[in-house]
Design an enzyme around this catalytic site. Structure first.
Site, PDB file in Angstrom:
ATOM      1  N   ASP A 157      -4.214  -1.356  -3.221  1.00 29.05           N
ATOM      2  CA  ASP A 157      -3.959   0.089  -3.120  1.00 29.05           C
ATOM      3  C   ASP A 157      -2.904   0.367  -2.042  1.00 29.05           C
ATOM      4  O   ASP A 157      -3.054   1.282  -1.235  1.00 29.05           O
ATOM      5  CB  ASP A 157      -5.255   0.848  -2.844  1.00 29.05           C
ATOM      6  CG  ASP A 157      -5.162   2.332  -3.221  1.00 29.05           C
ATOM      7  OD1 ASP A 157      -4.205   2.718  -3.934  1.00 29.05           O
ATOM      8  OD2 ASP A 157      -6.047   3.109  -2.802  1.00 29.05           O
ATOM      9  N   LYS A 159       0.122   1.999  -0.709  1.00 31.35           N
ATOM     10  CA  LYS A 159       0.836   3.259  -0.980  1.00 31.35           C
ATOM     11  C   LYS A 159       1.050   3.953   0.355  1.00 31.35           C
ATOM     12  O   LYS A 159       0.374   3.628   1.351  1.00 31.35           O
ATOM     13  CB  LYS A 159       0.028   4.143  -1.933  1.00 31.35           C
ATOM     14  CG  LYS A 159      -1.360   4.489  -1.429  1.00 31.35           C
ATOM     15  CD  LYS A 159      -2.061   5.451  -2.366  1.00 31.35           C
ATOM     16  CE  LYS A 159      -3.486   5.704  -1.927  1.00 31.35           C
ATOM     17  NZ  LYS A 159      -4.192   6.678  -2.781  1.00 31.35           N
ATOM     18  N   ASN A 162      -1.769   4.970   2.661  1.00 31.91           N
ATOM     19  CA  ASN A 162      -2.558   3.914   3.302  1.00 31.91           C
ATOM     20  C   ASN A 162      -1.750   3.119   4.319  1.00 31.91           C
ATOM     21  O   ASN A 162      -2.223   2.099   4.825  1.00 31.91           O
ATOM     22  CB  ASN A 162      -3.147   2.971   2.242  1.00 31.91           C
ATOM     23  CG  ASN A 162      -4.258   3.642   1.455  1.00 31.91           C
ATOM     24  OD1 ASN A 162      -4.856   4.613   1.938  1.00 31.91           O
ATOM     25  ND2 ASN A 162      -4.531   3.160   0.269  1.00 31.91           N
ATOM     26  N   ASP A 175      -7.411   1.056   4.611  1.00 35.35           N
ATOM     27  CA  ASP A 175      -8.142   1.293   3.369  1.00 35.35           C
ATOM     28  C   ASP A 175      -8.212   0.056   2.471  1.00 35.35           C
ATOM     29  O   ASP A 175      -7.493  -0.045   1.478  1.00 35.35           O
ATOM     30  CB  ASP A 175      -7.578   2.488   2.599  1.00 35.35           C
ATOM     31  CG  ASP A 175      -8.568   2.956   1.535  1.00 35.35           C
ATOM     32  OD1 ASP A 175      -9.597   2.275   1.330  1.00 35.35           O
ATOM     33  OD2 ASP A 175      -8.318   4.004   0.902  1.00 35.35           O
ATOM     34  N   THR A 208      -4.395   3.571  -7.203  1.00 38.79           N
ATOM     35  CA  THR A 208      -3.845   4.904  -7.384  1.00 38.79           C
ATOM     36  C   THR A 208      -2.837   4.836  -8.521  1.00 38.79           C
ATOM     37  O   THR A 208      -2.008   3.928  -8.546  1.00 38.79           O
ATOM     38  CB  THR A 208      -3.169   5.348  -6.076  1.00 38.79           C
ATOM     39  OG1 THR A 208      -4.136   5.263  -5.026  1.00 38.79           O
ATOM     40  CG2 THR A 208      -2.654   6.774  -6.165  1.00 38.79           C
TER      41      THR A 208
END
Ligand code: ADE
Length: 322
Positions: A157, A159, A162, A175, A208
């Site tokens: 994840d 992105k 994060n 995260d 995501t």
């Protein structure tokens, strides 16, 4: 939460570490060791607060997770994975997990405080970044991803939300709630296992929509290269202000990703166009940084990163963000 009032046995939710060889075993902490302040962020299962160690005065980000809510929504295994993945990490570009503790209601993760918040905010405010700034952040993200993979974890994840920035505007990736632990041998001791996450490829979608790799949408086995796809998306976003596969709904985003449907901005410098194109390769085996293309070193050697001092980047002065 073991025996609930209805007498049924609920899944255990206990992140205590009972194994003395585990890095989190020593110097156990309790709720009252800290003062709690400002809320930094709120998610569906957790709240992140500023916490101050009463003994040392040092400030941390303390993630407080609601036990009942987690158990009720079957998120126990993700909490365990996040703890286990984070506790394997030891790198300046990754949020460090110092201690975990609990009270009747909550679990607490004591983390590095990244005072400057999310890279996302700076992209929204300032993008397009100039090439030097984009290069700097891309390089720090790449080194952090390299460490995550070396420690047997796929983040899944990556992105801008994060990627946090510390006091000196260096990155701290956070995260690990969607992470996958790949290497069972290296796995940190755990009293709860990993909830079976290392077995077959994950069925359900994690991550995501905008940053999901095409192999995940094809339900191929997801490997390290998925994080490199996401790096390609983040580089594109820093240089343009928007993610490459933007659309009104998750469904439409998935269509675009499957069809590799994105436009390369004319104004991207040639080396940026080239690295983005190579990171956004639909087949993970052909993606820049895959084992077959020479691993992470092949990315470091790409002309986009020319001039980066890989050894000293985390102790260097970050480019101004304003
Ligand atoms: N929000 C979520 N995690 C955080 C952290 N570690 N530091 C600052 N803000 C955060």
């Amino acid at each position: 939460i073991n025996n609930s009032s209805n007498g049924r046995r609920e899944p255990t939710l206990n992140t205590d570490v009972d194994d003395p060889s585990h890095p989190l075993y020593h110097h156990r902490r309790i709720v009252t060791d800290f003062d709690y302040g400002e809320i930094l962020g709120e998610g569906s299962y957790s709240t992140v607060l500023i916490g101050r160690d009463k003994r040392t005065g040092k400030q941390y980000a303390i993630k407080r997770l609601d036990k009942a809510h987690i158990v009720k929504n079957n998120k126990v295994k993700y909490v365990m994975i996040e703890r286990d993945a984070l506790s394997r990490m030891n790198h300046p570009g990754i949020v460090k997990l110092y201690w975990t503790y609990k009270d009747n209601r909550s679990l607490y993760f004591v983390l590095d405080l990244a005072r400057n918040g999310e890279l996302y905010t700076y992209i929204r405010r300032l993008a397009p970044f100039d090439l030097e700034t984009a290069k700097f952040y891309a390089a720090e993200i790449l080194l952090s991803i390299e460490h995550i993979h070396n420690r047997g974890v796929i983040h899944r994840d990556i992105k801008p939300e994060n990627i946090l920035l510390d006091d000196n505007s260096h990155i701290k990736i956070t995260d690990f709630g969607s992470a996958k632990i790949i290497n069972e041998n290296e796995k940190a001791a755990s009293n709860a296992g990993d909830g079976g996450n290392t077995a077959a490829p994950a069925r359900s979608f994690v991550g995501t929509a905008e940053y999901v790799s095409p192999e995940l949408l094809r339900s191929d086995v997801v490997s390290e290269e998925a994080d490199l796809w996401a790096l390609g998306c983040v580089i594109y976003q820093m240089l343009s202000g928007k993610s490459p596969f933007k659309a009104a709904t998750d469904y439409l985003i998935f269509q675009k990703i499957k069809n590799l449907e994105y436009t390369m901005p004319d104004e991207f410098p040639p080396a940026a166009k080239d690295i983005v194109e190579r990171l956004l390769a639909s087949e993970p085996e052909k993606r820049l940084g895959s084992a077959a293309t020479g691993g992470i070193n092949a990315i470091k050697e790409h002309p986009f990163f020319e001039g980066i001092d890989w050894e000293h980047i985390f102790t260097s002065t970050a480019p101004p963000l304003r």
